[in-house]
Motif scaffolding. Sequence first.
Motif, mmCIF file in Angstrom:
data_model
loop_
_atom_site.group_PDB
_atom_site.id
_atom_site.type_symbol
_atom_site.label_atom_id
_atom_site.label_comp_id
_atom_site.label_asym_id
_atom_site.label_seq_id
_atom_site.Cartn_x
_atom_site.Cartn_y
_atom_site.Cartn_z
ATOM 1 N N ASN A 163 46.013 36.801 32.278
ATOM 2 C CA ASN A 163 47.195 37.570 32.680
ATOM 3 C C ASN A 163 47.373 37.532 34.194
ATOM 4 N N TRP A 216 50.965 30.144 35.026
ATOM 5 C CA TRP A 216 50.627 31.413 34.399
ATOM 6 C C TRP A 216 49.485 31.204 33.429
ATOM 7 N N SER A 222 53.110 41.045 39.565
ATOM 8 C CA SER A 222 52.321 39.880 39.150
ATOM 9 C C SER A 222 50.981 39.875 39.872
ATOM 10 N N CYS A 265 54.899 37.200 28.351
ATOM 11 C CA CYS A 265 54.909 36.072 29.277
ATOM 12 C C CYS A 265 55.917 36.307 30.399
ATOM 13 N N VAL A 282 56.857 34.043 32.692
ATOM 14 C CA VAL A 282 57.353 32.788 33.249
ATOM 15 C C VAL A 282 58.874 32.749 33.186
ATOM 16 N N TRP A 299 48.761 34.835 37.523
ATOM 17 C CA TRP A 299 49.277 33.570 38.029
ATOM 18 C C TRP A 299 48.145 32.908 38.819
#
Length: 786
Positions: A71, A66, A348, A15, A17, A73
């Motif tokens: 996977n 997210w 990302s 993750c 985030v 954003w």
Amino acid sequence: MNPVEVDTARRTGGCPVAHGPLSSERTPTGCPVSQRAADFDPFEDGYQQDPPEYVRWAREQEPIFWSPKLNYWVVTRYDDIKAIFRDNITFSPAIALEKITPTGEEANAVLASYGFALNRTLVNEDEPAHMPRRRALMHSFIPEELKHHEPMVRELAREYVDRFIDDGRADLVDQMLWEIPLTVALHFLGVPEEDMDTLRKYSIAHTVNTWGRPKPEEQVAVAHAVGNFWQYAGKVLDKMRENPEGGGWMQYGLRRQRELPEVVTDSYLHSMMMAGIVAAHETTANATANAMKLLLQHPDVWREVCEDPSLIPNAVEECLRHNGSVAAWRRIVTSDAQVGGVDLPAGSKLLIVTSSANHDEGHFADADLFDIRRDNASDHLTFGYGSHQCMGKNLARMEMQIFLEEFARRLPHMRLAPQKFSYVPNTSFRGPEHLWVEWDPNQNPERTQPALRHVDEPVPVRIGEPSKGAITRPVVVESVTPVAEGIVKLRLVAPDGRAMPRWAAGSHIDIECGHPDLSRQYSLCGDPADAHALEIAVLREPAGRGGSEWVHAHVKAGDKLKIRGPRNHFHLDESTRKAIFIAGGIGITPVSAMARRAKELGIDYELHYSGRSRETMAFLDELSALHGERLQVHASSEGQRNDLAALLATPDADTQVYACGPVRMLKALEAHCAHWPEDALHVEHFESTLGTLDPSQEHAFEVELKDSGITVPVRADQTVLSALRAANIDVQSDCEEGLCGSCEVRVLAGKVDHRDVVLTRAEREAGTKMMACCSRACDGRLVLEL
């Protein structure tokens, strides 16, 4: 997770985030991802049916989240997505054509067996390679070059409708909307019009392969279709090389290759051949199907379009906004960045849901309302924005306008048949696979009016973004009432009795005075709280430009008129402590609405009204009853003149001055307010000071478009607005006289020669905005945020 754990998770693919819990609910992993974010799945039917509604919760509560399933954003708000489009360095398009669902080894082996090597295209190429190629290949997409495709599109639309017009039932997708855009795409590219059914399968396979989630058992079949598509594109390109002077964009690319071999390479042209067929075909077919579905779901709107085809250009923009064919795009973050207060680490991947941005209440008022007269509909992000905006946008607009015109003229009684709509599951492109419609052939208008099949003078297609001047609204004149010598008040209502558009004090409307080319602006003078009607007052001016003479000579109760607006470039600051309202003659119209509003808000104000005599001054009794001693009447026949020097002798930082009236009065006010704080004086102009552009008195210059990555030359005989449109850049406009403010653009660098009457003194001195229709560069260059 604590900060160390988060950083570790980022590096190990977990993750990413880093901004703390977003809700009290947690996913099974314990990561700070809300349950709705964890459940997000763009391959579900809810997303396919209505992407903006599916992510409404995110737009309102969690605009960037997210998605563990993807996977990625996910970004949902307008300003955030536009910021991402603006910066194509930090937010690279490199993954735009990457498979969102990785395929298995067998499918990959199949693709390799065909030599599949789809390279970078205009969609997914980074700088510095992207812009040189875009500049080299964009000429075919400018409005002037697109015009010669219009007759072919019209004839195709007519012929396809001929095939089913007497059937009473049709699947518009299968029987028209898929084939014509493919034919146009092939014609535009210069590809032989053969194997259309096969190309349709190839195109769908490419969409599923890139943006879909094919099941393991489907992946091999999809790979074969994509491989065949790749080889087909290569064979067509090889054949084109045998006739390098042929027509079409790909032939143009081959000629440019001879001039710029390092920019326009073989592999690039092969990839563009395949991508171009999909881009020019599928999105337009889907967009038109979505538009017709939306219009027929709103029968009252469809009826209006049929009755007034001039609404079609803006109806197309609103359909693209409300229910476009491009649901989302993708980007990858190249360096640590922040968007909307959320930290996005390098690497990302972003799914930017442009269809959600198009329903963002922060940018589009009543965003879920389908309003074909919406004056900022073309702000939509369906075509993207900036240096990667779709180059074929105006070809798509042309086709959609012609299709809607053909249906509106020949099948106005068409309606949706009962059906369930299905979509090819994918993240990015959407349109119904079928669109069944019904009608009674006995009611076909051309059975009694055969000429309807062929119109010698069709509605002109607006190649480029439609101007606000094209958006009209029908009204009925409820009453015409004399309110002073030479002045009549018109009360305008909706033909169907519905509420009129909302407006605020200072707003005006445009009225078509007998002809679309004769349009005049009139301030609204009634009560904004009266939702039933709009009121204007018109002074007969024999020496005017013809509008007031037409109103006085021809308009009577019961007449139907066309108006545009309301729009407001003369706003009342409702937070001001005190206001001085100054009106001269017919200038009382906007000022009266402002004074009414000031009284409602409890603002300290005074109202000064000047005229030749009381007999020539409108609304005196009404104003006196409403404002009492706050009203000061200055009638010249009584020796009463407004002493502006005394009135404005002492500047007051807490006072705003609002004025409308003759040019001489406004110029005097500017002089008397010169020692007041900047922007204390607000004026409304209805006369332009612009003369005809004289090339002998002008100089050429350049405008650099920061967001688009191009530089546009502006000739001495050309406005900035016309130069931008010729370069395929969307800029709205209306009056094109420097009066209305519609064509305002943001200036990032360079000194502006301001020639409008919209901007305030402080705004001009700041130099951060200009009106593209009239203002110019003081020297050789301006940098604009476009």
